[in-house]
Motif scaffolding. Structure first.
Motif, short mmCIF file in Angstrom:
data_model
loop_
_atom_site.label_atom_id
_atom_site.label_comp_id
_atom_site.label_asym_id
_atom_site.label_seq_id
_atom_site.Cartn_x
_atom_site.Cartn_y
_atom_site.Cartn_z
N LEU A 1 15.20 10.52 -16.81
CA LEU A 1 14.65 11.66 -16.98
C LEU A 1 13.83 11.93 -15.63
O LEU A 1 13.05 11.24 -15.50
CB LEU A 1 14.00 11.99 -18.01
CG LEU A 1 14.64 12.05 -19.47
CD1 LEU A 1 13.93 12.15 -20.57
CD2 LEU A 1 15.61 13.10 -19.49
N LEU B 1 19.10 16.17 -26.29
CA LEU B 1 18.36 15.89 -25.07
C LEU B 1 18.95 16.45 -24.06
O LEU B 1 18.37 17.24 -23.19
CB LEU B 1 17.69 14.56 -25.07
CG LEU B 1 16.84 14.26 -23.84
CD1 LEU B 1 15.47 15.18 -24.30
CD2 LEU B 1 16.46 12.75 -23.80
N ARG B 2 20.12 16.07 -23.64
CA ARG B 2 20.85 16.19 -22.52
C ARG B 2 21.03 17.83 -22.27
O ARG B 2 21.08 18.42 -21.46
CB ARG B 2 22.10 15.51 -22.49
CG ARG B 2 22.87 15.83 -21.05
CD ARG B 2 23.98 14.90 -20.59
NE ARG B 2 24.82 15.15 -19.27
CZ ARG B 2 25.86 15.67 -19.44
NH1 ARG B 2 26.77 15.47 -20.52
NH2 ARG B 2 26.41 15.59 -18.19
N ASP C 1 9.69 15.68 -25.64
CA ASP C 1 11.29 16.17 -25.75
C ASP C 1 12.04 15.00 -26.36
O ASP C 1 13.14 15.32 -27.10
CB ASP C 1 11.68 16.44 -24.40
CG ASP C 1 11.23 17.86 -23.80
OD1 ASP C 1 10.54 18.51 -24.42
OD2 ASP C 1 11.45 17.93 -22.44
N HIS D 1 5.22 15.70 -21.41
CA HIS D 1 6.16 16.70 -22.07
C HIS D 1 7.62 15.99 -21.95
O HIS D 1 8.26 16.49 -23.10
CB HIS D 1 6.33 17.70 -20.94
CG HIS D 1 5.28 18.59 -20.93
ND1 HIS D 1 4.81 19.46 -21.89
CD2 HIS D 1 4.30 19.01 -20.01
CE1 HIS D 1 3.57 19.98 -21.48
NE2 HIS D 1 3.40 19.71 -20.18
N ARG D 2 8.14 15.09 -21.15
CA ARG D 2 9.29 14.33 -21.55
C ARG D 2 9.29 13.44 -22.87
O ARG D 2 10.53 13.34 -23.42
CB ARG D 2 9.58 13.54 -20.16
CG ARG D 2 9.93 14.26 -19.16
CD ARG D 2 11.19 15.23 -18.85
NE ARG D 2 11.26 15.94 -17.69
CZ ARG D 2 10.80 16.82 -17.07
NH1 ARG D 2 10.14 17.58 -18.22
NH2 ARG D 2 10.90 17.48 -16.00
N VAL E 1 19.32 20.37 -23.59
CA VAL E 1 18.03 21.19 -23.49
C VAL E 1 17.44 20.58 -21.98
O VAL E 1 16.43 21.46 -21.65
CB VAL E 1 17.21 21.11 -24.67
CG1 VAL E 1 18.02 21.53 -25.84
CG2 VAL E 1 16.69 19.81 -24.97
N SER E 2 17.94 19.38 -21.56
CA SER E 2 17.20 18.91 -20.33
C SER E 2 18.18 18.58 -19.24
O SER E 2 17.63 17.72 -18.64
CB SER E 2 16.08 17.80 -20.66
OG SER E 2 15.46 18.13 -21.62
N HIS F 1 18.87 19.90 -16.36
CA HIS F 1 18.27 19.91 -15.34
C HIS F 1 17.40 18.55 -14.57
O HIS F 1 17.29 18.56 -13.50
CB HIS F 1 17.50 21.05 -15.00
CG HIS F 1 16.20 21.16 -15.79
ND1 HIS F 1 16.37 21.39 -17.17
CD2 HIS F 1 14.87 21.09 -15.58
CE1 HIS F 1 14.95 21.37 -17.49
NE2 HIS F 1 14.25 21.30 -16.49
N VAL F 2 16.96 17.71 -15.67
CA VAL F 2 16.12 16.69 -15.50
C VAL F 2 16.88 15.39 -15.85
O VAL F 2 16.33 14.27 -15.53
CB VAL F 2 14.67 16.81 -16.11
CG1 VAL F 2 14.14 18.01 -15.47
CG2 VAL F 2 14.83 16.67 -17.59
N PHE F 3 17.81 15.58 -16.42
CA PHE F 3 18.71 14.28 -17.03
C PHE F 3 19.95 13.56 -16.05
O PHE F 3 20.52 14.34 -15.52
CB PHE F 3 19.23 14.81 -18.51
CG PHE F 3 20.08 13.62 -19.24
CD1 PHE F 3 19.30 13.38 -20.35
CD2 PHE F 3 21.31 13.08 -18.90
CE1 PHE F 3 19.93 12.33 -21.08
CE2 PHE F 3 21.83 12.24 -19.59
CZ PHE F 3 21.39 11.67 -20.70
#
Length: 111
Positions: free
Chosen positions: A66, A48-49, A38, A34-35, A51-52, A54-56
């Motif tokens: 990530l 990317l940051r 993305d 999935h990453r 939309v992501s 929480h994992v970035f």
């Protein structure tokens, strides 16, 4: 975004679900898939940051990570021939469109 790989091993685990599952187990390999999707869908690192978030996380200059699952992360770095920079000399993440996977593991790069 364009994605390159630091080693043949990293390319294999990122491009083969079976290899990723062997290396990291089913949960981590699924999130890795999935990453990577993305990353491919985003035009720039800042997109990317957004939309992501929480994992970035940013690492040292020119690198970011990530989070995957179970403490695993994928670490990446800018992969432009000339790193896009802002006026103050910092990486201009809004213009970074090429990255290279440099590690996958439990906190592969410290901040």
């Amino acid at each position: 975004m364009q994605i390159a790989f630091d080693t043949r091993y990293l390319r294999e685990v990122c491009e083969s679900g079976l290899e990723a599952e062997r290396a990291f187990g089913p949960e981590v390999s699924q999130i890795l898939k999935h990453r990577l999707a993305d990353l491919r869908a985003a035009r720039t690192v800042m997109e990317l940051r957004q939309v992501s978030a929480h994992v970035f996380r940013f690492l040292e200059e020119g690198r970011f990570a990530l989070s995957l699952r179970n403490g695993y992360e994928i670490a990446l770095e800018v992969n432009h021939p000339r790193i896009p920079t802002s006026i103050d000399g910092q990486v201009d993440w809004r213009r970074v469109t090429r990255v290279r996977v440099v590690a996958i593991g439990v906190e592969p790069c410290q901040a």
